[in-house]
Design an enzyme around this catalytic site. Structure first.
Site: not given
Ligand code: GAL
Length: 502
Positions: A70-71, A147, A149, A205, A209
């Site tokens: 992820d991020d 993924k 965002d 999505r 979250d």
């Molecule tokens: C949100 C996203 C999460 C995660 C997060 C990372 O916007 O919905 O699943 O990826 O950012 O900063």
């Protein structure tokens, strides 16, 4: 002239088909993502270790395939003409291609994250305006999944067209790389992505979250309650029931190649009871959400491994028909918990497999959002509402009621797997739960869910608990905040319809 028009038409069609259908996610994607349990604390070791455990625990054999980073993995852009993203080499010393190679060697696939904005949500460099450059980097590194965002999107949102166009730029860039890259939109349900997502992506999505609570209201996740689908501020910290309620309106948008994403699983993260985690896993499976584990597998508890390993429930998610279950009824009740919430609901949906007769199996979910355990009922008339209810042929025949949680792995067995895996000090190289568990464990890499279902593999069908008679009622004891999940199979002989036809 005619042929020029013809060629143009074919070219347009080809373009369209490529964007809509990249051949991926014909059933909902399954895997793991680090965000829910690790946030920004990412590293090469974490991904490697987790990938190893996905294999050891038999999760790969159950269909979990994508390991998604992820991020917070990058460190700005370089000074080259392309301004390519730089990998944070403190977290990933060997670079990202090496991580991808390790994951591929285990027979798994590698996913990454970015944002259709100037920054990611963690304020790292985003991909808006750099779509081609970044898609090329990912393809070069061997990435199989993106993924994508919605943070810092420079106001390029607010209408379906604006959001569509922004996300479509990346869809085109991914397609242009020539590498199959599953495209997972993460714009939190803003601008109704279920309307335009299916034409450009493999999943989208539908809400803000998820958080690790069953029904706790939170001002950061507005639009609560059963009618709250039209939400221009999707927020975050959304509870399970909040998301389930929102999903109930968009179920028809799920189809092979494109899925409503209810966000990652919280199973194993510690905030919910076993019954509540079973609810999440069951509903996510039945609405055909991607099943992306979000827990720390290195410290997984046996009961959580048992939930994540339930092949009979996964088989509903991976059913080849790819049709979401739908809510048949919902009632608010007075049996409320500390948040003032009490509700019961029933969902049902068609599955692909049949007993060889003309009626497809059905999945039925009884969701107890009350504060106490209770006996719940669903009539065949309700279950088959879409086929005509009381006048449907299906309500007039008998059905086996198969409990999809009956064969859940015991905690002892799950603990033995954990103890023998690379999470323990006792690991012997090559250990794999499926190999050791043998016949008790479904292996979807050897026999797909689709084949297993058409072979009527008992590991996928659940235990027959009872038979419901024509026009009858299915009854189950359901724990507080828990769920009952059944597969109905038409009783093979003597359907009433056939008798009356004779
Ligand atoms: C949100 C996203 C999460 C995660 C997060 C990372 O916007 O919905 O699943 O990826 O950012 O900063």
């Amino acid at each position: 002239m005619a042929s020029v028009v013809g060629i143009t038409a074919i070219a347009l069609l080809a373009q369209h088909v490529q964007a809509v259908n990249n051949g991926l996610a014909r059933t909902p994607q399954m895997g793991w993502d680090n965000w829910n349990s690790f946030g920004c604390d990412v590293s090469e070791d974490l991904l490697q270790g987790t990938a190893r455990l996905i294999v050891d625990y038999g999760l790969k054999d159950l269909g979990y395939e994508y390991v998604v980073l992820d991020d917070c993995w990058s460190n700005g852009r370089d000074a080259s003409a392309n301004n390519s993203l730089i990998v944070d080499t403190e977290k990933f010393p060997r670079g990202m291609a090496a991580v991808a190679d390790d994951i591929h060697e285990l027979g798994l696939k590698f996913g990454m994250y970015s944002s259709a904005g100037v920054y990611t949500c963690g304020r790292f460099a985003g991909s808006l305006g750099y779509e081609e450059v970044d898609a090329n980097s990912w393809a070069e590194w061997g990435v199989d999944y993106l993924k994508y965002d919605n943070c810092y999107n420079s106001g390029e949102a607010g209408t379906q067209k604006l959001s569509h166009d922004r996300y479509n730029t990346m869809a085109k860039a991914l397609n242009a790389t020539g590498r199959p890259i599953l495209y997972s939109l993460c714009n939190w349900g803003e601008d109704y992505p279920w309307n335009w997502g299916p034409t450009i992506a493999n999943s989208w999505r539908i809400t803000g979250d998820v958080t690790d609570f069953y029904d706790r209201p939170d001002p950061r996740c507005p639009c609560d309650g059963p009618d709250a689908w039209d939400c221009s501020l999707p927020g975050f910290h959304c509870s399970l029931l909040n998301i389930i309620n929102k999903a109930s309106f968009v179920v028809s948008k799920a189809e092979p190649g494109g899925w409503n994403d209810l966000d990652m699983l919280e199973v194993g993260n510690g905030g919910m009871s076993d019954a509540e985690y079973k609810t999440q896993f069951s509903v996510w499976a039945a609405v055909k959400s991607p099943l992306i584990m979000g827990n720390d597998l290195r410290i997984v508890k046996p009961q959580d491994l048992a939930i994540l390993s339930n092949a009979a429930v996964i088989a509903v998610n991976q059913d080849p028909l790819g049709s979401s279950a739908a809510r048949r009824w919902y009632y608010e009740t007075d049996d409320v918990d500390q948040y003032g919430k009490g509700s019961i609901q029933m969902w049902a949906g068609s599955l692909n497999s049949t007993t060889g007769g003309e009626y497809s199996d059905m999945v039925v979910l009884l969701i107890n959002g009350n504060n106490s355990n209770m006996t719940m009922n669903a009539t065949l008339v309700e279950v088959f509402a879409d086929s005509g209810g009381a006048i449907s042929d299906q309500a007039k025949i008998a059905w086996e009621v198969r409990d999809l949680w009956a064969n859940r792995m015991s905690n002892e067995e799950a603990q033995a797997i954990i103890d023998a895996s690379s999470a323990s000090g006792n690991y012997t190289s090559g250990f794999n739960a499926t190999r050791v568990g043998g016949e008790n464990r479904y292996n979807a890499t050897a026999k797909s869910y689709s084949e297993g279902l058409s072979d009527a593999d008992e590991l996928l069908l659940g235990n027959v608990t009872t038979t419901v008679q024509p026009m009858g009622t299915i009854t189950a004891e359901v724990e507080r905040h828990g769920i009952a999940m059944f597969r109905l199979r038409a009783v093979p002989t003597g359907s009433l319809r056939k008798r009356t036809e004779l």
